[in-house]
Motif scaffolding. Structure first.
Motif, PDB file in Angstrom:
ATOM      1  N   ASP A   1      83.766  51.696   6.568  1.00  0.00           N
ATOM      2  CA  ASP A   1      83.057  50.834   5.621  1.00  0.00           C
ATOM      3  C   ASP A   1      81.575  50.662   5.947  1.00  0.00           C
ATOM      4  O   ASP A   1      80.957  49.677   5.574  1.00  0.00           O
ATOM      5  N   GLY A   2      80.987  51.636   6.656  1.00  0.00           N
ATOM      6  CA  GLY A   2      79.560  51.569   6.981  1.00  0.00           C
ATOM      7  C   GLY A   2      78.696  51.793   5.759  1.00  0.00           C
ATOM      8  O   GLY A   2      79.097  52.427   4.784  1.00  0.00           O
ATOM      9  N   ARG A   3      77.485  51.258   5.800  1.00  0.00           N
ATOM     10  CA  ARG A   3      76.540  51.451   4.699  1.00  0.00           C
ATOM     11  C   ARG A   3      76.090  52.905   4.655  1.00  0.00           C
ATOM     12  O   ARG A   3      75.792  53.495   5.683  1.00  0.00           O
ATOM     13  N   LEU A   4      76.038  53.511   3.458  1.00  0.00           N
ATOM     14  CA  LEU A   4      75.538  54.872   3.307  1.00  0.00           C
ATOM     15  C   LEU A   4      74.034  54.807   3.084  1.00  0.00           C
ATOM     16  O   LEU A   4      73.544  54.066   2.227  1.00  0.00           O
ATOM     17  N   LEU A   5      73.314  55.584   3.854  1.00  0.00           N
ATOM     18  CA  LEU A   5      71.861  55.600   3.794  1.00  0.00           C
ATOM     19  C   LEU A   5      71.374  56.966   3.353  1.00  0.00           C
ATOM     20  O   LEU A   5      71.996  57.975   3.639  1.00  0.00           O
ATOM     21  N   GLU A   6      70.260  56.994   2.656  1.00  0.00           N
ATOM     22  CA  GLU A   6      69.600  58.264   2.374  1.00  0.00           C
ATOM     23  C   GLU A   6      68.344  58.316   3.235  1.00  0.00           C
ATOM     24  O   GLU A   6      67.804  57.285   3.631  1.00  0.00           O
ATOM     25  N   TYR A   7      67.938  59.502   3.534  1.00  0.00           N
ATOM     26  CA  TYR A   7      66.788  59.700   4.414  1.00  0.00           C
ATOM     27  C   TYR A   7      65.715  60.418   3.620  1.00  0.00           C
ATOM     28  O   TYR A   7      65.996  61.439   2.996  1.00  0.00           O
ATOM     29  N   THR A   8      64.522  59.892   3.618  1.00  0.00           N
ATOM     30  CA  THR A   8      63.439  60.525   2.880  1.00  0.00           C
ATOM     31  C   THR A   8      62.332  60.950   3.829  1.00  0.00           C
ATOM     32  O   THR A   8      62.115  60.335   4.870  1.00  0.00           O
ATOM     33  N   ILE A   9      61.647  62.010   3.442  1.00  0.00           N
ATOM     34  CA  ILE A   9      60.475  62.475   4.172  1.00  0.00           C
ATOM     35  C   ILE A   9      59.362  62.608   3.160  1.00  0.00           C
ATOM     36  O   ILE A   9      59.527  63.250   2.116  1.00  0.00           O
ATOM     37  N   ASP A  10      58.225  62.007   3.452  1.00  0.00           N
ATOM     38  CA  ASP A  10      57.087  62.069   2.552  1.00  0.00           C
ATOM     39  C   ASP A  10      56.310  63.366   2.771  1.00  0.00           C
ATOM     40  O   ASP A  10      56.379  63.988   3.836  1.00  0.00           O
ATOM     41  N   PHE A  11      55.542  63.784   1.751  1.00  0.00           N
ATOM     42  CA  PHE A  11      54.706  64.965   1.889  1.00  0.00           C
ATOM     43  C   PHE A  11      53.779  64.781   3.082  1.00  0.00           C
ATOM     44  O   PHE A  11      53.236  63.703   3.308  1.00  0.00           O
ATOM     45  N   GLY A  12      53.616  65.830   3.860  1.00  0.00           N
ATOM     46  CA  GLY A  12      52.764  65.781   5.037  1.00  0.00           C
ATOM     47  C   GLY A  12      53.520  65.435   6.309  1.00  0.00           C
ATOM     48  O   GLY A  12      53.018  65.668   7.395  1.00  0.00           O
ATOM     49  N   GLN A  13      54.731  64.878   6.181  1.00  0.00           N
ATOM     50  CA  GLN A  13      55.538  64.576   7.357  1.00  0.00           C
ATOM     51  C   GLN A  13      56.305  65.828   7.761  1.00  0.00           C
ATOM     52  O   GLN A  13      56.743  66.606   6.914  1.00  0.00           O
ATOM     53  N   ASN A  14      56.490  66.005   9.061  1.00  0.00           N
ATOM     54  CA  ASN A  14      57.295  67.115   9.551  1.00  0.00           C
ATOM     55  C   ASN A  14      58.763  66.771   9.460  1.00  0.00           C
ATOM     56  O   ASN A  14      59.154  65.617   9.623  1.00  0.00           O
ATOM     57  N   LEU A  15      59.579  67.790   9.203  1.00  0.00           N
ATOM     58  CA  LEU A  15      61.026  67.604   9.245  1.00  0.00           C
ATOM     59  C   LEU A  15      61.441  67.455  10.707  1.00  0.00           C
ATOM     60  O   LEU A  15      60.815  68.046  11.589  1.00  0.00           O
TER      61      LEU A  15
END
Length: 93
Positions: A25-39
């Motif tokens: 029952d953990g919270r599902l999170l999405e992960y975002t990366i902005d332009f210019g950020q490294n993966l």
């Protein structure tokens, strides 16, 4: 089975949904990366490794215009894999 881990100093956003696995029952999170950020380095390395081994490469919700992610389907295709792109925008592939 899938394991999850948090990357420190990331941009996690709660999706409003919870894990359906019993005893979680953990919270599902999405992960975002902005332009210019490294993966993140290790996930990127794993993506390249898996692209080299894939028989099918499925792309969901990406215009495939930002490197290095846009190169992953081509890595798979070069070794004979099929690929499918599902996106509202046009893609260059």
């Amino acid at each position: 089975d899938f394991s999850c881990h948090r990357i420190k100093r990331s941009r996690d956003h709660f999706t409003g949904r919870y894990c359906s696995h019993e005893d979680c029952d953990g919270r599902l999170l999405e992960y975002t990366i902005d332009f210019g950020q490294n993966l993140p380095e290790r996930p990127l390395e794993k993506a390249i490794e898996n692209s080299k081994k894939a028989d099918v490469h499925i792309v969901l919700g990406s215009s495939l215009t930002v490197s290095p992610a846009c190169e992953m389907p081509l890595i798979s295709k070069k070794r004979g894999a099929f690929f499918a792109i599902c996106n509202l925008q046009r893609t260059p592939l």
